[in-house]
Design a protein around this motif. Structure first.
Motif, PDB file in Angstrom:
ATOM      1  N   TRP A   1     -17.977  53.647  19.162  1.00 30.38           N
ATOM      2  CA  TRP A   1     -16.575  53.607  18.739  1.00 30.38           C
ATOM      3  C   TRP A   1     -16.470  53.974  17.264  1.00 30.38           C
ATOM      4  CZ3 TRP A   1     -13.167  53.760  22.307  1.00 30.38           C
ATOM      5  CH2 TRP A   1     -13.280  53.018  23.490  1.00 30.38           C
ATOM      6  N   MET A   2     -15.421  54.725  16.957  1.00 28.95           N
ATOM      7  CA  MET A   2     -15.118  54.998  15.545  1.00 28.95           C
ATOM      8  C   MET A   2     -13.715  54.461  15.286  1.00 28.95           C
ATOM      9  SD  MET A   2     -16.472  58.905  15.172  1.00 28.95           S
ATOM     10  CE  MET A   2     -15.870  59.438  16.764  1.00 28.95           C
TER      11      MET A   2
ATOM     12  N   TYR B   1      -9.325  52.864  18.062  1.00 25.54           N
ATOM     13  CA  TYR B   1     -10.722  53.288  18.167  1.00 25.54           C
ATOM     14  C   TYR B   1     -10.815  54.548  19.013  1.00 25.54           C
ATOM     15  CZ  TYR B   1     -11.508  48.562  16.567  1.00 25.54           C
ATOM     16  OH  TYR B   1     -11.472  47.409  15.836  1.00 25.54           O
ATOM     17  N   ALA B   2     -11.805  55.353  18.704  1.00 24.62           N
ATOM     18  CA  ALA B   2     -12.040  56.549  19.511  1.00 24.62           C
ATOM     19  C   ALA B   2     -13.536  56.801  19.592  1.00 24.62           C
ATOM     20  CB  ALA B   2     -11.344  57.750  18.888  1.00 24.62           C
ATOM     21  N   SER B   3     -13.901  57.552  20.593  1.00 23.55           N
ATOM     22  CA  SER B   3     -15.327  57.849  20.760  1.00 23.55           C
ATOM     23  C   SER B   3     -15.501  59.149  21.533  1.00 23.55           C
ATOM     24  CB  SER B   3     -16.008  56.711  21.527  1.00 23.55           C
ATOM     25  OG  SER B   3     -17.357  57.044  21.768  1.00 23.55           O
ATOM     26  N   VAL B   4     -16.566  59.847  21.219  1.00 25.13           N
ATOM     27  CA  VAL B   4     -16.975  60.987  22.043  1.00 25.13           C
ATOM     28  C   VAL B   4     -18.291  60.588  22.692  1.00 25.13           C
ATOM     29  CG1 VAL B   4     -17.695  63.396  22.069  1.00 25.13           C
ATOM     30  CG2 VAL B   4     -15.896  62.657  20.506  1.00 25.13           C
ATOM     31  N   VAL B   5     -18.301  60.564  24.001  1.00 29.60           N
ATOM     32  CA  VAL B   5     -19.535  60.213  24.718  1.00 29.60           C
ATOM     33  C   VAL B   5     -20.268  61.515  25.026  1.00 29.60           C
ATOM     34  CG1 VAL B   5     -20.490  59.185  26.805  1.00 29.60           C
ATOM     35  CG2 VAL B   5     -18.556  58.103  25.652  1.00 29.60           C
ATOM     36  N   THR B   6     -21.500  61.598  24.573  1.00 32.86           N
ATOM     37  CA  THR B   6     -22.254  62.854  24.708  1.00 32.86           C
ATOM     38  C   THR B   6     -23.494  62.667  25.581  1.00 32.86           C
ATOM     39  OG1 THR B   6     -23.553  62.361  22.745  1.00 32.86           O
ATOM     40  CG2 THR B   6     -21.557  63.655  22.411  1.00 32.86           C
TER      41      THR B   6
ATOM     42  N   ALA C   1     -13.566  65.607  14.461  1.00 29.37           N
ATOM     43  CA  ALA C   1     -12.401  66.492  14.448  1.00 29.37           C
ATOM     44  C   ALA C   1     -11.794  66.582  15.845  1.00 29.37           C
ATOM     45  CB  ALA C   1     -12.808  67.874  13.958  1.00 29.37           C
ATOM     46  N   SER C   2     -12.659  66.641  16.864  1.00 31.45           N
ATOM     47  CA  SER C   2     -12.174  66.712  18.244  1.00 31.45           C
ATOM     48  C   SER C   2     -11.419  65.441  18.599  1.00 31.45           C
ATOM     49  CB  SER C   2     -13.350  66.873  19.215  1.00 31.45           C
ATOM     50  OG  SER C   2     -14.106  67.982  18.864  1.00 31.45           O
ATOM     51  N   VAL C   3     -11.967  64.308  18.156  1.00 29.65           N
ATOM     52  CA  VAL C   3     -11.343  63.026  18.478  1.00 29.65           C
ATOM     53  C   VAL C   3      -9.971  62.935  17.836  1.00 29.65           C
ATOM     54  CG1 VAL C   3     -11.464  60.545  18.096  1.00 29.65           C
ATOM     55  CG2 VAL C   3     -13.479  61.776  18.867  1.00 29.65           C
ATOM     56  N   VAL C   4      -9.888  63.323  16.558  1.00 26.26           N
ATOM     57  CA  VAL C   4      -8.616  63.223  15.848  1.00 26.26           C
ATOM     58  C   VAL C   4      -7.584  64.129  16.527  1.00 26.26           C
ATOM     59  CG1 VAL C   4      -7.437  63.743  13.675  1.00 26.26           C
ATOM     60  CG2 VAL C   4      -9.619  62.535  13.658  1.00 26.26           C
TER      61      VAL C   4
ATOM     62  N   PRO D   1     -20.766  67.118  24.322  1.00 22.46           N
ATOM     63  CA  PRO D   1     -19.727  66.110  24.532  1.00 22.46           C
ATOM     64  C   PRO D   1     -19.216  66.137  25.968  1.00 22.46           C
ATOM     65  CG  PRO D   1     -18.964  67.853  23.045  1.00 22.46           C
ATOM     66  CD  PRO D   1     -20.389  68.170  23.386  1.00 22.46           C
ATOM     67  N   MET D   2     -19.093  64.964  26.589  1.00 22.73           N
ATOM     68  CA  MET D   2     -18.695  64.894  27.996  1.00 22.73           C
ATOM     69  C   MET D   2     -17.343  64.206  28.190  1.00 22.73           C
ATOM     70  SD  MET D   2     -21.229  66.379  29.465  1.00 22.73           S
ATOM     71  CE  MET D   2     -21.010  66.025  31.198  1.00 22.73           C
TER      72      MET D   2
END
Lengths: 185, 241
Positions: free
Chosen positions: B236-237, B129-134, B107-110, B141-142
């Protein structure tokens, strides 16, 4: 890749929860760590338990490894030593262990050293040996008992039949002298 | 105790490595290590010196029973998964913590993707593509990352500002699928700002791998391979709008 590089890579992958890398890491390093642990707890069953706890910690803490500060085996060995010392201090078995296995280990150390290692050690070993030689007999023995056996100040005092304050002072002054000597070596 | 006294610092580090600190003193010392680079350096020095001085410890083969016990303890699901007929049912999708973590991250990525598209207007393509690096330890999440389908650049936003010395950087690496190799993508912002990383043609084809971030010294140039274990990770998503 050298062994430390392979271990570094396996630790990095373990930090990413790569189980295959962790198994490889175990296969490559467990004999070294078991040697360290067994030397301190001196009981194979207890040492096996300590080794298991050690690798549980390595699995959870692999992300903390810093290649710029330590070799992988040094870092893992330190976890193993502390785990062994904690276990030893919780266990009463050490008090009932009469057998002195120092000689066995000293023989094993010589047998385990390859000619190449012996040359390397010969080059830097003279300086190190000189530094260790700067410590007086019992002072040197106190450092060795703490390192190889994981003994506390109180244990060392009892073992060497020396007042506790003297043992603490030996270790303090001995360690600082070693540091000064090694910096000048 | 004054840990800033150099002699005392050396002594405590040596006794910590030697194993002669009392449990309480050791715990206090260990609690200081994460925030004190000087103590960590001093400990590392003694960890190197003492085995050199006192001699190596011989390797002794561990009992065969240790690894199976360790595997059962750390990965019990691998054993439970084998006899499928007797294994207890897996928790429902909505009951799994990982589902909610993933949902929140997605949801954060969108939201980030839409904000980026709205903010930058027609000049920005909807990313592919999107990604959350944690954080690998706290799962916090960072960074948020997004990339166009052609992967020629990566937009990065630091969402959790960090406090670090200027000679330290956060390096983004890609481990291509099926490869052991790590490829450096670039240095990430870490003070809460945004940045764009341009990706050269040779690297683009390999970008669809696992993302990891290391924290290491950058004042002597960029390393060819990580010199520290990864602290952060992400995947990646694909985004289709």
């Amino acid at each position: 890749m050298s062994v430390p590089e392979v271990l570094e890579d396996l630790l990095a992958r373990t930090a990413l929860a790569d189980r295959h890398a962790f198994e490889k890491l175990y296969r490559l390093s467990s004999a070294q760590l078991f040697g360290i642990v067994l030397r301190i707890v001196r009981d194979r069953d207890l040492a096996a338990d300590v080794l298991q706890e050690t690798y549980v910690k390595i699995w959870h803490r692999a992300g903390d490894f810093r290649a710029d500060l330590a070799q992988p085996l040094t870092w893992m060995g330190s976890i193993a030593r502390h785990q062994a010392i904690d276990t030893l201090r919780r266990s009463a078995r050490r008090l009932s262990t009469a057998e002195d296995i120092d000689e066995h280990y000293e023989l094993a150390d010589e047998a385990a050293e390859s000619p190449a290692d012996a040359v390397d050690r010969g080059l830097q070993g003279a300086a190190l040996h000189r530094c260790l030689g700067e410590l007086q007999g019992l002072q040197q023995r106190a450092v060795q008992l703490a390192w190889f056996r994981g003994l506390t100040h109180e244990d060392i005092a009892a073992r060497l039949d020396t007042p506790l304050g003297t043992v603490k002072s030996w270790l303090r002054r001995g360690l600082l002298r070693l540091k000064t000597c090694l910096e000048g070596a | 105790m004054n840990y800033r006294d150099p002699e005392l610092r050396e002594l405590l580090s040596a006794q910590y490595v030697l194993g002669t600190l009392k449990p309480r003193a050791r715990r206090r010392f260990e609690s200081l290590l994460p925030g004190r680079a000087d103590l960590r350096r001093s400990v590392a020095g003694w960890e190197r010196r003492l085995p050199e001085l006192l001699g190596p410890t011989p390797a002794i083969e561990a009992p065969d029973s240790v690894w199976p016990k360790l595997r059962t303890r750390l990965f019990p699901e691998t054993l439970a998964a084998a006899p499928a007929t007797t294994a207890s049912p897996a928790p429902g999708l909505l009951a799994r913590l990982s589902f909610w973590r993933g949902w929140a991250a997605m949801a954060s990525v969108v939201a980030f993707v839409f904000a980026l598209a709205l903010g930058l207007g027609k000049q920005t393509a909807i990313p592919g593509y999107a990604s959350v690096v944690t954080s690998m330890q706290s799962h916090e999440p960072m960074w948020m990352l997004s990339a166009a389908p052609e992967m020629d650049r990566i937009y990065v936003k630091s969402i959790q500002p960090m406090v670090m010395s200027p000679d330290i950087g956060c390096l983004l690496w890609i481990r291509p699928e099926g490869s052991e190799r790590m490829i450096l993508v670039g240095e990430l912002p870490w003070r809460g700002e945004e940045a764009t990383l341009k990706i050269d043609k040779a690297t683009r084809a390999q970008l669809k791998g696992q993302l990891v971030v290391t924290v290491e010294r950058v004042d002597r140039g960029m390393p060819d391979k990580p010199t520290a274990a990864p602290k952060f990770a992400g995947s990646w998503m694909p985004i289709r709008i």
